[in-house]
Design a protein around this motif. Structure first.
Motif, PDB file in Angstrom:
ATOM      1  N   SER A 282       0.810  -1.216   0.000  1.00 57.43           N
ATOM      2  CA  SER A 282       0.000   0.000   0.000  1.00 57.43           C
ATOM      3  C   SER A 282       0.846   1.270   0.000  1.00 57.43           C
ATOM      4  O   SER A 282       2.032   1.242   0.327  1.00 57.43           O
ATOM      5  N   ARG A 283       0.193   2.338  -0.359  1.00 54.91           N
ATOM      6  CA  ARG A 283       0.812   3.657  -0.240  1.00 54.91           C
ATOM      7  C   ARG A 283       1.262   3.863   1.194  1.00 54.91           C
ATOM      8  O   ARG A 283       0.529   3.578   2.131  1.00 54.91           O
ATOM      9  N   ARG A 284       2.429   4.428   1.355  1.00 61.21           N
ATOM     10  CA  ARG A 284       2.937   4.629   2.713  1.00 61.21           C
ATOM     11  C   ARG A 284       2.203   5.764   3.430  1.00 61.21           C
ATOM     12  O   ARG A 284       2.298   5.896   4.643  1.00 61.21           O
ATOM     13  N   ASP A 285       1.507   6.577   2.651  1.00 60.55           N
ATOM     14  CA  ASP A 285       0.778   7.674   3.292  1.00 60.55           C
ATOM     15  C   ASP A 285      -0.683   7.286   3.536  1.00 60.55           C
ATOM     16  O   ASP A 285      -1.503   8.148   3.842  1.00 60.55           O
ATOM     17  N   ALA A 286      -1.003   5.998   3.400  1.00 62.21           N
ATOM     18  CA  ALA A 286      -2.406   5.598   3.519  1.00 62.21           C
ATOM     19  C   ALA A 286      -2.742   4.935   4.859  1.00 62.21           C
ATOM     20  O   ALA A 286      -3.812   4.367   5.009  1.00 62.21           O
ATOM     21  N   TYR A 287      -1.837   5.001   5.820  1.00 65.57           N
ATOM     22  CA  TYR A 287      -2.173   4.491   7.153  1.00 65.57           C
ATOM     23  C   TYR A 287      -3.220   5.405   7.783  1.00 65.57           C
ATOM     24  O   TYR A 287      -3.000   6.614   7.886  1.00 65.57           O
ATOM     25  N   PRO A 288      -4.339   4.863   8.229  1.00 59.37           N
ATOM     26  CA  PRO A 288      -5.333   5.729   8.877  1.00 59.37           C
ATOM     27  C   PRO A 288      -4.767   6.315  10.176  1.00 59.37           C
ATOM     28  O   PRO A 288      -4.013   5.628  10.877  1.00 59.37           O
ATOM     29  N   PRO A 289      -5.112   7.546  10.484  1.00 56.69           N
ATOM     30  CA  PRO A 289      -4.577   8.164  11.705  1.00 56.69           C
ATOM     31  C   PRO A 289      -4.992   7.428  12.969  1.00 56.69           C
ATOM     32  O   PRO A 289      -4.277   7.448  13.964  1.00 56.69           O
ATOM     33  N   GLU A 290      -6.143   6.740  12.923  1.00 54.34           N
ATOM     34  CA  GLU A 290      -6.600   6.030  14.126  1.00 54.34           C
ATOM     35  C   GLU A 290      -5.970   4.652  14.252  1.00 54.34           C
ATOM     36  O   GLU A 290      -6.302   3.896  15.163  1.00 54.34           O
ATOM     37  N   GLY A 291      -5.046   4.315  13.332  1.00 53.56           N
ATOM     38  CA  GLY A 291      -4.401   3.003  13.387  1.00 53.56           C
ATOM     39  C   GLY A 291      -5.097   2.013  12.476  1.00 53.56           C
ATOM     40  O   GLY A 291      -6.115   2.327  11.859  1.00 53.56           O
ATOM     41  N   GLY A 292      -4.535   0.805  12.409  1.00 49.85           N
ATOM     42  CA  GLY A 292      -5.096  -0.210  11.512  1.00 49.85           C
ATOM     43  C   GLY A 292      -4.430  -0.154  10.159  1.00 49.85           C
ATOM     44  O   GLY A 292      -3.718   0.800   9.843  1.00 49.85           O
ATOM     45  N   PRO A 293      -4.661  -1.187   9.353  1.00 51.87           N
ATOM     46  CA  PRO A 293      -3.996  -1.235   8.040  1.00 51.87           C
ATOM     47  C   PRO A 293      -4.592  -0.237   7.043  1.00 51.87           C
ATOM     48  O   PRO A 293      -5.700   0.289   7.253  1.00 51.87           O
ATOM     49  N   GLN A 294      -3.869  -0.039   5.975  1.00 48.03           N
ATOM     50  CA  GLN A 294      -4.300   0.880   4.934  1.00 48.03           C
ATOM     51  C   GLN A 294      -5.601   0.378   4.320  1.00 48.03           C
ATOM     52  O   GLN A 294      -5.736  -0.795   4.038  1.00 48.03           O
ATOM     53  N   GLY A 295      -6.519   1.300   4.136  1.00 46.91           N
ATOM     54  CA  GLY A 295      -7.797   0.922   3.535  1.00 46.91           C
ATOM     55  C   GLY A 295      -8.833   0.465   4.541  1.00 46.91           C
ATOM     56  O   GLY A 295      -9.918   0.044   4.162  1.00 46.91           O
ATOM     57  N   SER A 296      -8.524   0.559   5.846  1.00 44.16           N
ATOM     58  CA  SER A 296      -9.471   0.037   6.836  1.00 44.16           C
ATOM     59  C   SER A 296     -10.342   1.117   7.470  1.00 44.16           C
ATOM     60  O   SER A 296     -11.193   0.810   8.294  1.00 44.16           O
ATOM     61  N   SER A 297     -10.147   2.366   7.083  1.00 44.35           N
ATOM     62  CA  SER A 297     -10.908   3.458   7.701  1.00 44.35           C
ATOM     63  C   SER A 297     -11.722   4.201   6.648  1.00 44.35           C
ATOM     64  O   SER A 297     -11.168   4.747   5.693  1.00 44.35           O
ATOM     65  N   LEU A 298     -13.038   4.210   6.841  1.00 44.86           N
ATOM     66  CA  LEU A 298     -13.887   4.937   5.898  1.00 44.86           C
ATOM     67  C   LEU A 298     -13.593   6.430   5.937  1.00 44.86           C
ATOM     68  O   LEU A 298     -13.466   7.076   4.899  1.00 44.86           O
TER      69      LEU A 298
END
Lengths: 369, 137
Positions: free
Chosen positions: A73-89
């Protein structure tokens, strides 16, 4: 004398496409390992805890990721609340949907229940993923539409899942992967095509999968870069199989979407198929027309990854053969080979083709008004 | 060429980087083992915030089977597509002719000379006792 500067609060926002677009390949992820449990019967929760999953593919317990970037994944795609990329709406809205004016986003979850040897578990996991897609994504953002994930190796349970979801406006296509136990045209998969055709849903074939076969036709390669180009080889086999087994002939209203495997190879595959069909048609009398005719009438293509020839005219030649009405723009968010909407199409495209490419074709195919 | 005070030396220790916007341009300044480098924070390929990526080394090979890994911590890898650039020069190794990131010279000036100018910063209190990282734009 004073110099103006300010601290950047976050990464510079990318250039935005002003007009609305469709993004036909978005990968939602689970935030936690047990996020699907509310959608799984106790029996399957316990099964997972006790036995885990057994895929056709070897070495599944070793991580297939990272690939080129963590979680591919894009390295800038980590959600601020944690969890893997793509896991935060909310982060997906902020990073992808809002700035790019995405009017339609098609979700294609990966690493689901497909390619699992226990077909009952596969069906249960796929059904859970579909419930989860509604709960976590499509019911919370009307721009997002889901793909029905099915236990692909058991055509009958897959068809049952499709029929159960048919007519539900949360779903716009059926999702298969390109690497299966057998080539996709074979009979075991026909109930899927039949149910999809009845439901009026396109079948997306996304690169990847856990069918257990090597990534390339000549065996397991050494490098990830070989896997990247292997996707198009795999997709070519899948498409040839669909044509030559007679799937398009048997299901004339079936629509296939080739996802994330490029499209530059489409004309040459079709030309090769046409040539050998003229010589060998008696072997496959159920294929009644030139293979290229089925392909041009019943196949759509997502754009990411677009081939990037040195001369843009070469790209246009390919697209002109495929048809400007057959391409569906996709970013592949949050994966690292993401395509930035404003940078992807070279200059020299008419306004009508540009609109079709970015939005019109997708709305028409997926029946979005 | 204007010169901008962007941080006190204490604020940018080795191994760290700072993101700024100077004259409307997104810029990142790195401290690599006491040396300072400024780069435009935008990938020339598709526009990602380039300097958010990891700092890696340069893998090169004279022939198959031989791999040299040099310039450790001096190559920035784009967070999106992994394109690699030398932070000392902004040069791309995959296509140096077509793709280059604008590099901005950065260095340390003592407080005494910074206070005298021509460098001024709005938000950094500047004193003669300290040293400052200055970037040229």
């Amino acid at each position: 004398m004073n110099i103006q500067f300010r601290e950047s609060q976050e990464a510079a926002s990318p250039l935005t496409v002003k007009t609305a677009i469709a993004d036909c390949d978005i990968h939602p992820a689970r935030a936690t390992r047990t996020e699907l449990y509310p959608y799984l019967a106790k029996r399957w929760q316990h099964h997972l805890e006790i036995y885990g999953v057994h895929a056709y593919q070897g070495m599944m317990e070793g991580p297939p990721y990272p690939k080129a970037q963590p979680n591919a994944s894009r390295r800038d795609a980590y959600p601020p609340e944690g969890g893997p990329q793509g896991s935060s709406l909310s982060f997906m809205q902020k990073q992808l949907l809002d700035p790019n004016n995405v009017q339609l986003g098609v979700l294609n979850p990966l690493n689901t229940g497909q390619g699992i040897r226990n077909h009952e578990l596969s069906a249960a996991l796929c059904s859970a993923i579909n419930d989860w897609q509604i709960d976590k994504w499509t019911s919370k953002d009307k721009r997002l539409k889901a793909s029905i994930v099915v236990g692909n190796e058991d055509g009958l349970s897959a068809a049952a899942e499709i029929r159960e979801r048919a007519g539900d406006k949360n779903f716009v296509q059926v999702l298969l992967l390109s690497r299966n136990v057998e080539p996709l045209g074979q009979r075991r998969y026909w109930p899927i095509y039949q149910a999809a055709e009845e439901a009026g849903l396109p079948v997306g074939v996304h690169a990847f999968g856990f069918g257990g076969n090597p990534i390339t036709p000549s065996g397991w390669p050494s490098y990830y870069i070989e896997e990247m180009v292997g996707h198009s080889q795999c997709q070519q086999s899948a498409l040839a199989s669909l044509v030559l087994e007679g799937v398009f002939e048997r299901f004339p209203k079936l629509k296939i979407v080739m996802i994330e495997a490029g499209f530059g190879w489409a004309p040459s595959l079709a030309w090769r198929l046409d040539k050998v069909w003229q010589r060998l048609r008696s072997e496959v009398p159920h294929v009644k027309r030139l293979p290229s005719e089925y392909i041009r009438e019943q196949v759509w293509w997502t754009t990411q990854p677009m081939e990037d020839p040195e001369r843009r005219e070469d790209l246009f030649d390919v697209i002109n053969w495929i048809g400007w009405d057959r391409l569906l723009f996709a970013t592949d968010y949050p994966h690292w080979d993401y395509d930035e909407p404003s940078r992807v199409l070279p200059a020299g495209v008419s306004e009508a083709n540009r609109e079709a490419f970015y939005l019109g074709n997708a709305k028409k195919l997926y029946g979005i008004s | 060429m204007a010169r901008h005070v962007i941080a006190s030396v204490d604020e940018l220790p080795p191994g760290t980087r700072k993101f700024l916007e100077i004259e409307g341009r997104p810029i990142a300044v790195f401290n690599i083992k006491g040396e300072y480098f400024g780069l435009m924070n935008r990938c020339p390929h598709q526009g990602a915030a380039l300097c958010e990526g990891p700092l890696i080394g340069l893998a090169q090979s004279k022939e198959p089977g031989e791999i040299e890994y040099t310039k450790l911590g001096e190559i920035i890898r784009c967070p999106w597509h992994g394109w690699e650039f030398d932070i000392r020069t902004g040069q791309s190794y995959c296509d140096p002719r077509r793709f280059r990131v604008k590099a901005y010279p950065a260095h340390v000036e003592p407080g005494a000379s910074v206070v005298k100018g021509p460098y001024v910063a709005e938000t950094i209190p500047v004193s003669v006792e300290s040293d400052y990282v200055v970037v040229e734009l």
